[in-house]
Design an enzyme around this catalytic site. Structure first.
Site, short mmCIF file in Angstrom:
data_model
loop_
_atom_site.label_atom_id
_atom_site.label_comp_id
_atom_site.label_asym_id
_atom_site.label_seq_id
_atom_site.Cartn_x
_atom_site.Cartn_y
_atom_site.Cartn_z
N GLU A 72 -1.04 -1.77 -13.87
CA GLU A 72 -1.35 -3.04 -12.91
C GLU A 72 -2.94 -3.30 -12.67
OE1 GLU A 72 -0.20 -1.54 -8.92
OE2 GLU A 72 -1.17 0.44 -9.25
N ASP A 81 2.61 -6.26 1.19
CA ASP A 81 1.81 -5.09 1.12
C ASP A 81 0.24 -5.04 0.72
OD1 ASP A 81 1.90 -5.01 -1.67
OD2 ASP A 81 3.49 -3.38 -1.96
N SER A 130 2.27 0.71 0.63
CA SER A 130 3.30 0.02 1.39
C SER A 130 3.00 0.86 3.02
CB SER A 130 4.55 0.19 1.08
OG SER A 130 5.04 1.55 0.98
N ARG A 161 13.17 6.77 8.80
CA ARG A 161 14.43 5.85 8.64
C ARG A 161 14.50 5.39 7.31
NH1 ARG A 161 16.37 0.84 10.58
NH2 ARG A 161 14.19 0.62 11.60
N TYR A 162 13.49 4.64 7.02
CA TYR A 162 13.37 3.85 5.71
C TYR A 162 13.61 4.89 4.45
CZ TYR A 162 11.63 -0.31 8.07
OH TYR A 162 11.64 -1.50 8.77
N PRO A 184 13.51 -4.48 -2.56
CA PRO A 184 13.06 -4.18 -1.11
C PRO A 184 13.92 -3.69 -0.08
CG PRO A 184 13.43 -6.59 -1.36
CD PRO A 184 13.99 -6.13 -2.58
N GLY A 241 3.04 -4.50 -12.41
CA GLY A 241 2.67 -4.83 -10.79
C GLY A 241 1.97 -6.10 -10.88
N PHE A 242 2.79 -7.07 -10.96
CA PHE A 242 2.11 -8.48 -10.93
C PHE A 242 1.05 -8.87 -9.90
CE2 PHE A 242 2.35 -13.03 -9.24
CZ PHE A 242 1.62 -13.67 -9.87
N MET A 243 1.18 -8.45 -8.58
CA MET A 243 0.34 -8.79 -7.69
C MET A 243 -1.10 -8.16 -7.63
SD MET A 243 1.33 -11.18 -5.60
CE MET A 243 3.13 -11.80 -5.24
N ASP A 244 -1.01 -6.57 -8.03
CA ASP A 244 -2.24 -5.80 -8.32
C ASP A 244 -2.79 -6.41 -9.62
OD1 ASP A 244 -3.43 -4.05 -6.24
OD2 ASP A 244 -1.10 -3.28 -6.37
N ARG A 269 20.66 10.01 11.41
CA ARG A 269 20.63 9.78 9.73
C ARG A 269 20.13 11.27 9.01
NH1 ARG A 269 19.73 4.07 9.46
NH2 ARG A 269 21.47 3.08 10.06
N ARG A 271 4.71 8.02 -4.88
CA ARG A 271 3.49 7.30 -5.35
C ARG A 271 2.48 7.87 -4.47
NH1 ARG A 271 2.52 0.97 -5.86
NH2 ARG A 271 3.50 0.76 -3.79
#
Length: 721
Positions: free
Chosen positions: A428, A627, A273, A123-124, A537, A453-456, A310, A337
């Site tokens: 990242e 994530d 994710s 669905r996403y 998102p 990718g700031f978080m990684d 859908r 990815r």
């Protein structure tokens, strides 16, 4: 969980994966079953030793860095020289320009929002593919860009007060983006197309667009169009007119909606994710991607008591100003990815050993894309015959070169044109951002994307310098010198490598999906920085962020930055260590609670439910998109504070147990949720979260995948046979 396997050469393939490849994927390809499995096996045999050597190099460099920090006080000059001496910093390659060709305009030349979704969720995946076009009215009505003050609450039914505010906002957008020569779109009583121009009727006469070139065409009759198609900064806007509709009948011109070209590109994600630890879960993602490439993916769901199916949207058509029919792509151009080089997966055993998952993705996902690359599907993703693979978590140019070799081998096996598999490089990891020019050069024929990718990247910064000292509080890391250098270098190095007009330069995710007002106020900084895409998102987030690309011409910003000086690597190598660690007990407690609550809230859903990306309430009950990247920074930050005595193990355990009860309460309404606090000692998810902290300093590059995979496989009863 016992696994039935099919033997092909030295491969022992989980029957779930084998059947999917044999029955669904190979019939759409140019290779036979025997050719595929024999060729796949040879690739694995050839590349596995190289993959292992690259991972050993990571470990060796980290060991040397740890030893240096243990024996030296951090000082920039000495640190930089040391990194050069051990080969962490590579000799910079000569100037070059990427030669990537056959790139779709959505990636090469059109700047816009980029949506990222887990491809395991059909669905996403469909919603994201269809998010190319978004209703501005719906996005404004349903979220907080329009406040609920003064009677403008959302309510259960349609609220005309809120509706009026939505329409006012949208008309202001039209005035700013597509201004009329005189007057306002709010005062228009009718639109028409006459002599190739837009005619807007006002109370005191007629007017037209200030810039006539913005009008592209229309649908319906020219004297009473149902749609007017406009274009600005490469993005289309559609004014929809229907005086019989609920909204249109209350509008002076009968406008019922304003449709924005929103998520121009989408990353369908098999990595951070998603939770995919075995063949069963990998095939769910693979099958959805195959359906997207074939164009026949569908998902049936119940909504408001009705059954809805859908599917992917068809293309849009309109009549241009010469009376010819033109087509607009109906869907986001989709990138996929893959996973990085680290993990193995039990879906295939080779000589009894788990295959590297990155090699598996690098062979199987191009197989699944063959029908699109060759243009034999009904709804084509790439009209240029390319597949776009985003490759994450690579460390330095040797690892990029390894991915290039993998893609080359896959093309040869699958009988695909050379360089049809393009590469998006996730900037990242510290060794990649420090050697970014070399990394792009290693993939100069395939690069279509570089993205921060700031978080990684922060997780890797903490892990790399784990022994150097205590880091600043997590919320302050973004304000340190290294971060600005990291973001700016990504843009400038990319432009100097010739990415403008050939590839995307990207920025990271907006993490608060329900707080789009804040996003609307701040995320314009991404196109202003020269980035041609930035992550969002949700489809509604893409629609709101699309406004920023009308407000700021990325092409003009990139032209202005083309000759800018590359920010100093010295700034990039300035470790964000705390200069004063004398935090109050209250500050340390809040930091621990924030980190531990987020870790637990994410891990329990990943391990127990197999949900790799979810909106997790933080300690203040604000929903944040979490994530593995957000998990990495939080777990590494606590591990760092533990390593330097800022907090104690007892304090962390106390907070973990208290936050587990908070997370249990936050998930009390979920019938599938299993409370952690009922049995701390035996709860797999709780103990995995604890391991991420207490074993964080020794995890490879601080990655969370090894411990998460181990926990979920244990929960699933996996025996490995």
């Amino acid at each position: 969980m016992a696994t039935q396997r099919i033997q092909k050469g030295s491969f022992a393939i989980d029957k779930i994966l084998y059947d999917f490849i044999e029955n669904e994927a190979l019939p759409l390809s140019h290779v036979t079953s025997d050719e595929f499995w024999a060729g796949f096996e040879k690739i694995v045999k050839d590349l596995t030793p190289k993959n292992k050597a690259l991972l050993a190099r990571r470990d060796d460099l980290q060991a040397q860095i740890d030893e240096w920090h243990e024996n030296n006080t951090y000082e920039l000059g000495a640190y930089k020289q040391f990194l050069t001496d051990i080969g962490y910093l590579e000799p910079e390659v000569a100037d070059f320009t990427i030669t990537t060709n056959n790139v779709d305009d959505e990636i090469a030349t059109i700047a816009g929002a980029q949506l990222v979704v887990p491809v395991r969720n059909a669905r996403y995946a469909l919603n994201a593919g269809n998010a190319r076009w978004g209703s501005l009215y719906d996005a404004l009505y349903g979220f907080d860009v329009i406040s609920e003050e003064n009677g403008a609450d959302k309510g259960k039914g349609y609220n005309p007060v809120r509706g009026a505010k939505v329409i006012e906002f949208a008309k202001n957008f039209l005035d700013e983006t597509y201004p009329l020569a005189t007057g306002s779109h709010s005062d228009v009583t009718a639109y028409a197309i006459k002599d190739g121009k837009l005619v807007a009727t006002l109370a005191d006469g007629e007017t037209t667009l200030k810039d006539s070139q913005q009008l592209q065409g229309y649908n319906g009759s020219s004297d009473a169009p149902s749609e007017i198609i406009l274009k600005n900064n490469g993005l289309h806007t559609i004014i929809q007119i229907d005086k019989t509709s609920q909204i249109g009948q209350s509008d002076t011109a009968g406008v019922k909606d304003v449709i924005l070209e929103a998520a121009v590109t989408t990353i369908q994600d098999l990595e951070d994710s998603v939770a995919a630890v075995d063949a069963e879960e990998k095939v769910e993602g693979y099958r959805n991607w195959l359906g997207l490439m074939k164009g026949d993916l569908s998902e049936t769901l119940e909504k408001n008591g009705k059954t809805i199916t859908r599917t992917l949207n068809s293309d849009r058509t309109y009549t241009d100003l010469n009376g010819n029919t033109q087509t607009l792509h109906g869907r986001s151009v989709m990138l996929l990815r893959n996973v990085g080089h680290l993990m193995t997966n039990p879906a295939i055993l080779v000589d009894g050993e788990e295959i590297f998952e990155g090699i598996m993705d690098g062979v199987i996902t191009p197989l699944l894309s063959t029908i699109d690359i060759t243009g034999k599907n009904t709804l084509r993703n790439s009209r240029t015959g390319s597949m776009y693979i985003v490759k994450p978590k690579m460390h330095g140019s040797d690892e990029v070169a390894f991915a290039v070799e993998l893609f080359t081998r896959s093309e040869e096996l699958l009988k695909l044109p050379k360089n049809s598999i393009k590469m998006g490089i996730m900037d990242e990891e510290k060794r990649t951002s420090a050697n970014l020019k070399n990394c792009i050069s290693a993939a100069r024929e395939r690069t279509i994307f570089i993205n921060t990718g700031f978080m990684d990247r922060t997780g890797d910064e903490i892990h790399t310098a784990m022994k150097a000292g205590a880091f600043v509080r997590k919320g302050e890391i973004k304000g340190q010198k290294w971060f600005t250098a990291y973001e700016d270098r990504n843009v400038i190095i990319g432009l100097k490598a010739g990415l403008k007009g050939k590839a995307q330069i990207g920025k990271g995710m907006w993490p608060k999906p329900d707080e789009l007002a804040d996003m609307y106020r701040t995320k314009i900084e991404h196109p202003q920085a020269g980035a041609s895409c930035a992550w969002v998102p949700s489809p509604s987030g893409a629609t709101i962020h699309a406004i920023h690309y009308h407000q700021c011409s990325v092409a003009e910003r990139q032209a202005a930055l083309q000759n800018a000086q590359v920010p100093s690597i010295d700034d990039l190598l300035t470790i964000p260590l705390a200069t004063d660690t004398n935090w109050s007990d209250s500050d340390k407690q809040k930091e621990l609670e924030n980190n531990c609550q987020g870790i637990l809230g994410y891990v329990v859903r990943w391990v127990d439910l197999g949900v790799g990306c979810s909106k997790v309430p933080d300690i203040n009950n604000i929903g944040l998109m979490e994530d593995r990247a957000t998990l990495r920074i939080s777990s590494q930050h606590v591990a760092n504070w533990l390593a330097h005595g800022i907090v104690t193990e007892d304090e962390v355990w106390t907070v973990l147990k208290r936050m587990a009860k908070v997370v249990d309460e936050q998930n009390a309404g979920d019938p599938d949720y299993r409370p952690m606090s009922a049995d701390f000692e035996n709860n797999i998810a709780f103990n995995a979260a604890a391991d991420l902290i207490f074993k964080g300093a020794v995890q490879p590059s601080g990655y969370t995948e090894p411990l998460l995979h181990k926990a979920r496989l244990k929960l699933k009863g996996y025996t490995g046979d």
